[in-house]
Scaffold this motif. Sequence first.
Motif, PDB file in Angstrom:
ATOM      1  N   ILE A  23      13.980 -42.206  82.923  1.00  0.00           N
ATOM      2  CA  ILE A  23      15.217 -41.618  82.389  1.00  0.00           C
ATOM      3  C   ILE A  23      14.891 -40.478  81.436  1.00  0.00           C
ATOM      4  CG2 ILE A  23      17.235 -42.076  80.964  1.00  0.00           C
ATOM      5  CD1 ILE A  23      17.402 -43.219  83.775  1.00  0.00           C
ATOM      6  N   PHE A  24      13.875 -40.661  80.607  1.00  0.00           N
ATOM      7  CA  PHE A  24      13.491 -39.630  79.640  1.00  0.00           C
ATOM      8  C   PHE A  24      13.070 -38.349  80.362  1.00  0.00           C
ATOM      9  CE2 PHE A  24      10.979 -37.534  76.376  1.00  0.00           C
ATOM     10  CZ  PHE A  24      11.671 -37.839  75.221  1.00  0.00           C
ATOM     11  N   GLY A  75      14.073 -49.541  65.533  1.00  0.00           N
ATOM     12  CA  GLY A  75      15.528 -49.489  65.465  1.00  0.00           C
ATOM     13  C   GLY A  75      16.099 -48.111  65.277  1.00  0.00           C
ATOM     14  N   ASP A  76      15.268 -47.074  65.396  1.00  0.00           N
ATOM     15  CA  ASP A  76      15.730 -45.698  65.230  1.00  0.00           C
ATOM     16  C   ASP A  76      15.847 -45.048  66.606  1.00  0.00           C
ATOM     17  OD1 ASP A  76      16.366 -43.155  64.439  1.00  0.00           O
ATOM     18  OD2 ASP A  76      14.384 -42.672  63.631  1.00  0.00           O
ATOM     19  N   PHE A  77      17.075 -44.780  67.058  1.00  0.00           N
ATOM     20  CA  PHE A  77      17.299 -44.158  68.363  1.00  0.00           C
ATOM     21  C   PHE A  77      17.521 -42.648  68.244  1.00  0.00           C
ATOM     22  CE2 PHE A  77      18.098 -48.568  69.230  1.00  0.00           C
ATOM     23  CZ  PHE A  77      17.683 -48.739  70.541  1.00  0.00           C
ATOM     24  N   GLY A  78      17.227 -42.098  67.100  1.00  0.00           N
ATOM     25  CA  GLY A  78      17.313 -40.653  66.943  1.00  0.00           C
ATOM     26  C   GLY A  78      18.669 -40.197  66.425  1.00  0.00           C
ATOM     27  N   THR A  79      18.801 -38.885  66.366  1.00  0.00           N
ATOM     28  CA  THR A  79      20.011 -38.248  65.862  1.00  0.00           C
ATOM     29  C   THR A  79      20.602 -37.353  66.938  1.00  0.00           C
ATOM     30  OG1 THR A  79      19.058 -38.218  63.639  1.00  0.00           O
ATOM     31  CG2 THR A  79      20.970 -36.823  64.029  1.00  0.00           C
ATOM     32  N   ALA A  80      21.908 -37.473  67.134  1.00  0.00           N
ATOM     33  CA  ALA A  80      22.585 -36.604  68.095  1.00  0.00           C
ATOM     34  C   ALA A  80      22.622 -35.179  67.568  1.00  0.00           C
ATOM     35  CB  ALA A  80      23.997 -37.114  68.361  1.00  0.00           C
ATOM     36  N   PHE A  81      22.888 -34.253  68.460  1.00  0.00           N
ATOM     37  CA  PHE A  81      22.881 -32.845  68.072  1.00  0.00           C
ATOM     38  C   PHE A  81      23.992 -32.503  67.082  1.00  0.00           C
ATOM     39  CE2 PHE A  81      20.674 -31.656  72.296  1.00  0.00           C
ATOM     40  CZ  PHE A  81      19.457 -32.024  71.739  1.00  0.00           C
ATOM     41  N   ASN A  82      24.991 -33.384  66.966  1.00  0.00           N
ATOM     42  CA  ASN A  82      26.048 -33.124  65.985  1.00  0.00           C
ATOM     43  C   ASN A  82      25.700 -33.695  64.612  1.00  0.00           C
ATOM     44  OD1 ASN A  82      26.270 -35.840  66.489  1.00  0.00           O
ATOM     45  ND2 ASN A  82      28.441 -35.808  67.036  1.00  0.00           N
ATOM     46  N   TYR A 264      28.978 -39.518  79.209  1.00  0.00           N
ATOM     47  CA  TYR A 264      29.540 -38.294  79.792  1.00  0.00           C
ATOM     48  C   TYR A 264      29.407 -37.121  78.819  1.00  0.00           C
ATOM     49  CZ  TYR A 264      33.051 -34.988  81.483  1.00  0.00           C
ATOM     50  OH  TYR A 264      33.688 -33.851  81.901  1.00  0.00           O
ATOM     51  N   GLN A 265      29.740 -37.345  77.563  1.00  0.00           N
ATOM     52  CA  GLN A 265      29.627 -36.283  76.565  1.00  0.00           C
ATOM     53  C   GLN A 265      28.173 -35.875  76.365  1.00  0.00           C
ATOM     54  OE1 GLN A 265      32.108 -34.646  75.057  1.00  0.00           O
ATOM     55  NE2 GLN A 265      33.636 -35.834  76.182  1.00  0.00           N
ATOM     56  N   GLY A 266      27.275 -36.875  76.384  1.00  0.00           N
ATOM     57  CA  GLY A 266      25.854 -36.561  76.207  1.00  0.00           C
ATOM     58  C   GLY A 266      25.296 -35.747  77.360  1.00  0.00           C
ATOM     59  N   ILE A 267      25.677 -36.086  78.585  1.00  0.00           N
ATOM     60  CA  ILE A 267      25.212 -35.327  79.747  1.00  0.00           C
ATOM     61  C   ILE A 267      25.815 -33.939  79.758  1.00  0.00           C
ATOM     62  CG2 ILE A 267      25.256 -35.238  82.269  1.00  0.00           C
ATOM     63  CD1 ILE A 267      25.211 -38.296  82.253  1.00  0.00           C
ATOM     64  N   VAL A 276      19.460 -40.894  76.422  1.00  0.00           N
ATOM     65  CA  VAL A 276      18.313 -41.797  76.526  1.00  0.00           C
ATOM     66  C   VAL A 276      18.542 -43.051  75.693  1.00  0.00           C
ATOM     67  CG1 VAL A 276      15.834 -42.047  76.124  1.00  0.00           C
ATOM     68  CG2 VAL A 276      16.738 -39.895  76.998  1.00  0.00           C
ATOM     69  N   GLY A 277      19.139 -42.917  74.518  1.00  0.00           N
ATOM     70  CA  GLY A 277      19.388 -44.081  73.678  1.00  0.00           C
ATOM     71  C   GLY A 277      20.332 -45.078  74.323  1.00  0.00           C
ATOM     72  N   PHE A 278      21.433 -44.591  74.873  1.00  0.00           N
ATOM     73  CA  PHE A 278      22.395 -45.485  75.523  1.00  0.00           C
ATOM     74  C   PHE A 278      21.809 -46.110  76.785  1.00  0.00           C
ATOM     75  CE2 PHE A 278      25.427 -43.608  72.697  1.00  0.00           C
ATOM     76  CZ  PHE A 278      26.450 -44.536  72.594  1.00  0.00           C
ATOM     77  N   VAL A 279      21.092 -45.314  77.566  1.00  0.00           N
ATOM     78  CA  VAL A 279      20.502 -45.858  78.790  1.00  0.00           C
ATOM     79  C   VAL A 279      19.426 -46.891  78.456  1.00  0.00           C
ATOM     80  CG1 VAL A 279      19.161 -45.278  80.847  1.00  0.00           C
ATOM     81  CG2 VAL A 279      21.042 -43.808  80.137  1.00  0.00           C
TER      82      VAL A 279
END
Length: 307
Positions: A23-24, A75-82, A264-267, A276-279
Amino acid sequence: MGRYVIRRLLQMIPVFIGATLLIFLMVNVMGDPIAGLCGERQCDPATANRLRQQFGLDKPVWQQYAIYMGNVFTGDFGTAFNGQQVTELMGTAFPVTIRLTIVAVVFEIIIGITLGVLTGLRRGRPVDSGVLLLTLVVISVPTFVTGLIVQLLFGVKWDLISPSVSSAAPLDELIVPGLVLASVSLAYVTRLTRTSIAENTRADYVRTAVAKGLPRHRVITRHLLRNSLIPVVTFIGTDVGALMGGAIVTERIFNIHGVGFQLYQGILRQNTQTVVGFVTILVIIFLLANLLVDLLYAVLDPRIRYA
């Protein structure tokens, strides 16, 4: 049983790593996410380089994946672009989709298995032919068509339901979207149960139970149904992950801000961290659902034992 569970959990590790790596890699070849951050105008080179450094996109893909997996285990899945933490998005999206999935699975179990048992016991009769025709129609019609028709008729024309689900997404508002989400899977459960019941009706153990003079309801529930449900449980168990990940269409139609909406918003925005975090969580749910299905086999059929 304990050793079997431990062995299965260990087998999940390479599957989890392989699935998340795939997926990554797929998400990283979708395009340049930095271009989406700057809107319609192209980023200037200095801004683009700064953003790549900020989100770690200037490193090789294998290094990005290694850093990401190391953060996931903490437990850190990163930060979204927003600028919002992905875990915060998960905290608002997953409860909604879990409620929606529960509603869909309940419909599958109650309606699908009930219709399957009725048609399996009355194979070749008008009710059997009618249900088979109905399920074939449901399978043939895409989910987005079913959802739009239900929304138009029940929500707009007849005003029986709200056309869109509120932001809180209470359980009563998710009944109709849950039925739409479960429609295709419900049809498959009905047909699978019907076939399994019809085949096992002629089995020797059923004939023996009838010859012993056992009541008909006991023959069906204690002997016929338990053995016939094994393939159905397999389908429902693997369908849980598919329902959660495949709810994009249903959530878009009814304006449900769940996992499908966030994916959908992420894609759409090429937001690598969000997708990647949700998947990653969906992969874990799918693996655990498969393990639970294997354990349920021993409950349904006492002859199945795990060493």
